[in-house]
Scaffold this motif. Structure first.
Motif, PDB file in Angstrom:
ATOM      1  N   GLU A  91     -58.803   2.646 -28.011  1.00 44.31           N
ATOM      2  CA  GLU A  91     -58.611   3.089 -29.388  1.00 44.31           C
ATOM      3  C   GLU A  91     -59.896   3.654 -29.993  1.00 44.31           C
ATOM      4  O   GLU A  91     -59.873   4.596 -30.764  1.00 44.31           O
ATOM      5  N   SER A  92     -61.026   3.078 -29.670  1.00 46.60           N
ATOM      6  CA  SER A  92     -62.286   3.545 -30.230  1.00 46.60           C
ATOM      7  C   SER A  92     -62.969   4.545 -29.333  1.00 46.60           C
ATOM      8  O   SER A  92     -63.955   5.166 -29.721  1.00 46.60           O
ATOM      9  N   GLY A  93     -62.426   4.731 -28.121  1.00 49.73           N
ATOM     10  CA  GLY A  93     -63.045   5.619 -27.159  1.00 49.73           C
ATOM     11  C   GLY A  93     -64.181   4.960 -26.408  1.00 49.73           C
ATOM     12  O   GLY A  93     -64.869   5.601 -25.617  1.00 49.73           O
ATOM     13  N   THR A  94     -64.396   3.675 -26.634  1.00 50.44           N
ATOM     14  CA  THR A  94     -65.531   2.988 -26.011  1.00 50.44           C
ATOM     15  C   THR A  94     -65.073   1.691 -25.372  1.00 50.44           C
ATOM     16  O   THR A  94     -65.691   0.646 -25.545  1.00 50.44           O
ATOM     17  N   GLY A  95     -63.983   1.738 -24.638  1.00 50.91           N
ATOM     18  CA  GLY A  95     -63.469   0.526 -24.018  1.00 50.91           C
ATOM     19  C   GLY A  95     -64.440  -0.050 -23.010  1.00 50.91           C
ATOM     20  O   GLY A  95     -65.193   0.667 -22.356  1.00 50.91           O
ATOM     21  N   THR A  96     -64.438  -1.355 -22.903  1.00 52.28           N
ATOM     22  CA  THR A  96     -65.297  -2.050 -21.959  1.00 52.28           C
ATOM     23  C   THR A  96     -64.484  -2.454 -20.747  1.00 52.28           C
ATOM     24  O   THR A  96     -63.463  -3.120 -20.874  1.00 52.28           O
ATOM     25  N   ALA A  97     -64.918  -2.035 -19.580  1.00 57.25           N
ATOM     26  CA  ALA A  97     -64.190  -2.349 -18.360  1.00 57.25           C
ATOM     27  C   ALA A  97     -64.369  -3.811 -18.006  1.00 57.25           C
ATOM     28  O   ALA A  97     -65.446  -4.378 -18.151  1.00 57.25           O
ATOM     29  N   THR A  98     -63.278  -4.443 -17.557  1.00 55.53           N
ATOM     30  CA  THR A  98     -63.317  -5.807 -17.050  1.00 55.53           C
ATOM     31  C   THR A  98     -62.863  -5.753 -15.604  1.00 55.53           C
ATOM     32  O   THR A  98     -61.716  -5.402 -15.335  1.00 55.53           O
ATOM     33  N   GLY A  99     -63.771  -6.071 -14.692  1.00 59.66           N
ATOM     34  CA  GLY A  99     -63.424  -5.945 -13.287  1.00 59.66           C
ATOM     35  C   GLY A  99     -63.102  -4.517 -12.907  1.00 59.66           C
ATOM     36  O   GLY A  99     -62.297  -4.268 -12.000  1.00 59.66           O
ATOM     37  N   GLY A 100     -63.734  -3.556 -13.602  1.00 56.09           N
ATOM     38  CA  GLY A 100     -63.488  -2.151 -13.317  1.00 56.09           C
ATOM     39  C   GLY A 100     -62.256  -1.592 -13.976  1.00 56.09           C
ATOM     40  O   GLY A 100     -61.925  -0.417 -13.783  1.00 56.09           O
ATOM     41  N   ILE A 101     -61.535  -2.386 -14.751  1.00 57.41           N
ATOM     42  CA  ILE A 101     -60.301  -1.951 -15.420  1.00 57.41           C
ATOM     43  C   ILE A 101     -60.542  -1.912 -16.922  1.00 57.41           C
ATOM     44  O   ILE A 101     -60.858  -2.941 -17.528  1.00 57.41           O
ATOM     45  N   THR A 102     -60.406  -0.769 -17.548  1.00 60.27           N
ATOM     46  CA  THR A 102     -60.632  -0.649 -18.983  1.00 60.27           C
ATOM     47  C   THR A 102     -59.384  -1.041 -19.764  1.00 60.27           C
ATOM     48  O   THR A 102     -58.261  -0.959 -19.239  1.00 60.27           O
TER      49      THR A 102
ATOM     50  N   ALA B 291     -53.455  -8.813 -20.928  1.00 61.33           N
ATOM     51  CA  ALA B 291     -52.628  -8.188 -19.885  1.00 61.33           C
ATOM     52  C   ALA B 291     -53.454  -7.653 -18.724  1.00 61.33           C
ATOM     53  O   ALA B 291     -52.917  -7.009 -17.822  1.00 61.33           O
ATOM     54  N   THR B 292     -54.749  -7.941 -18.708  1.00 62.22           N
ATOM     55  CA  THR B 292     -55.653  -7.314 -17.740  1.00 62.22           C
ATOM     56  C   THR B 292     -55.600  -7.929 -16.350  1.00 62.22           C
ATOM     57  O   THR B 292     -55.760  -7.224 -15.343  1.00 62.22           O
ATOM     58  N   THR B 293     -55.353  -9.226 -16.243  1.00 62.19           N
ATOM     59  CA  THR B 293     -55.501  -9.939 -14.971  1.00 62.19           C
ATOM     60  C   THR B 293     -54.772  -9.305 -13.790  1.00 62.19           C
ATOM     61  O   THR B 293     -55.359  -9.164 -12.709  1.00 62.19           O
ATOM     62  N   PRO B 294     -53.509  -8.903 -13.916  1.00 63.68           N
ATOM     63  CA  PRO B 294     -52.842  -8.305 -12.750  1.00 63.68           C
ATOM     64  C   PRO B 294     -53.543  -7.057 -12.231  1.00 63.68           C
ATOM     65  O   PRO B 294     -53.589  -6.814 -11.021  1.00 63.68           O
ATOM     66  N   TRP B 295     -54.104  -6.274 -13.149  1.00 62.49           N
ATOM     67  CA  TRP B 295     -54.755  -5.023 -12.750  1.00 62.49           C
ATOM     68  C   TRP B 295     -56.143  -5.275 -12.191  1.00 62.49           C
ATOM     69  O   TRP B 295     -56.604  -4.546 -11.308  1.00 62.49           O
ATOM     70  N   GLN B 296     -56.806  -6.317 -12.652  1.00 64.92           N
ATOM     71  CA  GLN B 296     -58.057  -6.728 -12.022  1.00 64.92           C
ATOM     72  C   GLN B 296     -57.800  -7.113 -10.563  1.00 64.92           C
ATOM     73  O   GLN B 296     -58.571  -6.790  -9.667  1.00 64.92           O
ATOM     74  N   SER B 297     -56.705  -7.833 -10.347  1.00 62.87           N
ATOM     75  CA  SER B 297     -56.357  -8.258  -8.997  1.00 62.87           C
ATOM     76  C   SER B 297     -56.062  -7.064  -8.104  1.00 62.87           C
ATOM     77  O   SER B 297     -56.474  -7.035  -6.938  1.00 62.87           O
ATOM     78  N   LEU B 298     -55.363  -6.073  -8.650  1.00 66.63           N
ATOM     79  CA  LEU B 298     -55.030  -4.890  -7.861  1.00 66.63           C
ATOM     80  C   LEU B 298     -56.278  -4.055  -7.570  1.00 66.63           C
ATOM     81  O   LEU B 298     -56.398  -3.452  -6.496  1.00 66.63           O
ATOM     82  N   GLY B 299     -57.196  -4.017  -8.531  1.00 64.34           N
ATOM     83  CA  GLY B 299     -58.449  -3.295  -8.345  1.00 64.34           C
ATOM     84  C   GLY B 299     -58.369  -1.857  -8.823  1.00 64.34           C
ATOM     85  O   GLY B 299     -57.279  -1.266  -8.889  1.00 64.34           O
ATOM     86  N   PRO B 300     -59.500  -1.260  -9.181  1.00 68.07           N
ATOM     87  CA  PRO B 300     -59.512   0.091  -9.765  1.00 68.07           C
ATOM     88  C   PRO B 300     -58.916   1.165  -8.865  1.00 68.07           C
ATOM     89  O   PRO B 300     -58.165   2.025  -9.349  1.00 68.07           O
TER      90      PRO B 300
END
Length: 310
Positions: free
Chosen positions: A15-26, A267-276
């Motif tokens: 939303e701000s254009g400055t998302g912080t990636a967690t485990g490579g997933i923004t 909602a990030t955990t599944p995508w962290q597991s899958l990887g970027p």
């Protein structure tokens, strides 16, 4: 900008254009995946093939709600209106009771689960044609299933109930089931975010309508009376979240942005597991199927989810 181009653009920043990636997933990538997967799940509630399966069970299909409630609630078992109201959150208790009190007298949850898979099988075949058996769809299904199998279901009743179901054999049905688990996982987290924000079920809708996510008329489909809606507006106005016209104030918009931020983070955990890398590949694969569902004309142009609005 086309629908597909817009989805890709939306995935490029938060939303701000400055998302912080967690485990490579923004956060933006998490939200984009919801945008791509939600229509693949939601066609369940609009496809004529699914309505035919519901009618065969004995449900009234002149409108979508008599089948919506049992089809979505069936993974929970033969539960009553109070537990469905709790899990669905934004629907009025009266509306839930109207459709759930006798739902399991019409068909058992097991029969409903079998019918919804038959309906999705037919609907996907009608929408995707020969692509339903393509290697690309099978690859997308395998990636989505990996993400779905990585969800943390603690405190997430709808995600847990769907995750407990056996996986179907066909790849296109695995894709639908994975989309369902992932959207309910996100939805359960969204309810936690609403609770943190101090927004009760009707306030969650009033505040969302106040930022222009959808029309008030669309949100009123959740069964709240005019008096209940008005009382919620008054409460939010007293909190400084709405102005006298019912439009969100700066504080109201900030609170809704906070809700969406928390929802994306949860909602990030599944995508962290899958990887970027594999997540990027899934986004690439889903595009054509997302476009096909939207181009089918089955889904309404405006929904209470506010996709593309927040």
């Amino acid at each position: 900008m086309s629908q597909r181009e817009r989805s890709t653009h939306e995935g490029s920043q938060d939303e701000s254009g400055t998302g912080t990636a967690t485990g490579g997933i923004t956060p933006a990538r998490v939200r984009q995946l919801w945008h791509l997967l939600e229509p693949l799940h939601a066609v369940l509630y609009y496809a004529p093939e699914v309505f035919e399966e519901a009618a065969a069970l004995g449900y009234d299909t002149k409108e979508r709600w008599p089948s919506y409630f049992p089809f979505r609630a069936a993974p929970l078992g033969a539960v009553g209106a109070e537990r469905v109201t709790s899990a669905f959150y934004s629907f009025s208790p009266r509306m839930v009771a109207e459709h759930i009190d006798h739902a399991w007298d019409t068909a058992s949850p097991e029969e409903v689960l079998a019918a919804r898979l038959r309906g999705i099988d037919r609907a996907y075949r009608a929408i995707f044609g020969d692509r339903v058996d393509s290697p690309e769809l099978a690859e997308a299904a395998a990636l989505a299933r990996r993400a779905a199998e990585a969800v943390n279901t603690a405190g997430r009743p709808l995600a847990a109930a769907n995750a407990e179901l056996d996986w179907p054999t066909a790849p296109h049905l695995q894709l639908w089931q994975a989309a369902t688990i992932l959207r309910e996982h996100r939805g359960d987290g969204h309810l936690a975010a609403l609770l943190i924000a101090g927004l009760d079920p009707v306030e969650s809708l009033v505040s969302f309508a106040a930022i222009g996510a959808a029309s008030v008329e669309r949100f009123e489909s959740r069964g709240w009376t005019a008096a209940q809606w008005s009382a919620a507006r008054d409460r939010l106005t007293t909190r400084g979240l709405l102005d006298e016209t019912g439009t969100a104030t700066d504080s109201g918009r900030a609170l809704r942005n906070q809700v969406e931020h928390h929802t994306d983070r949860l909602a990030t955990t599944p995508w962290q597991s899958l990887g970027p890398t594999d997540t990027d590949r899934l986004v690439e694969l889903l595009g054509d199927y997302w476009v096909a569902v939207l181009s089918s004309g089955l889904l309404p142009s405006e929904t209470t989810l506010g996709i593309g609005k927040v």
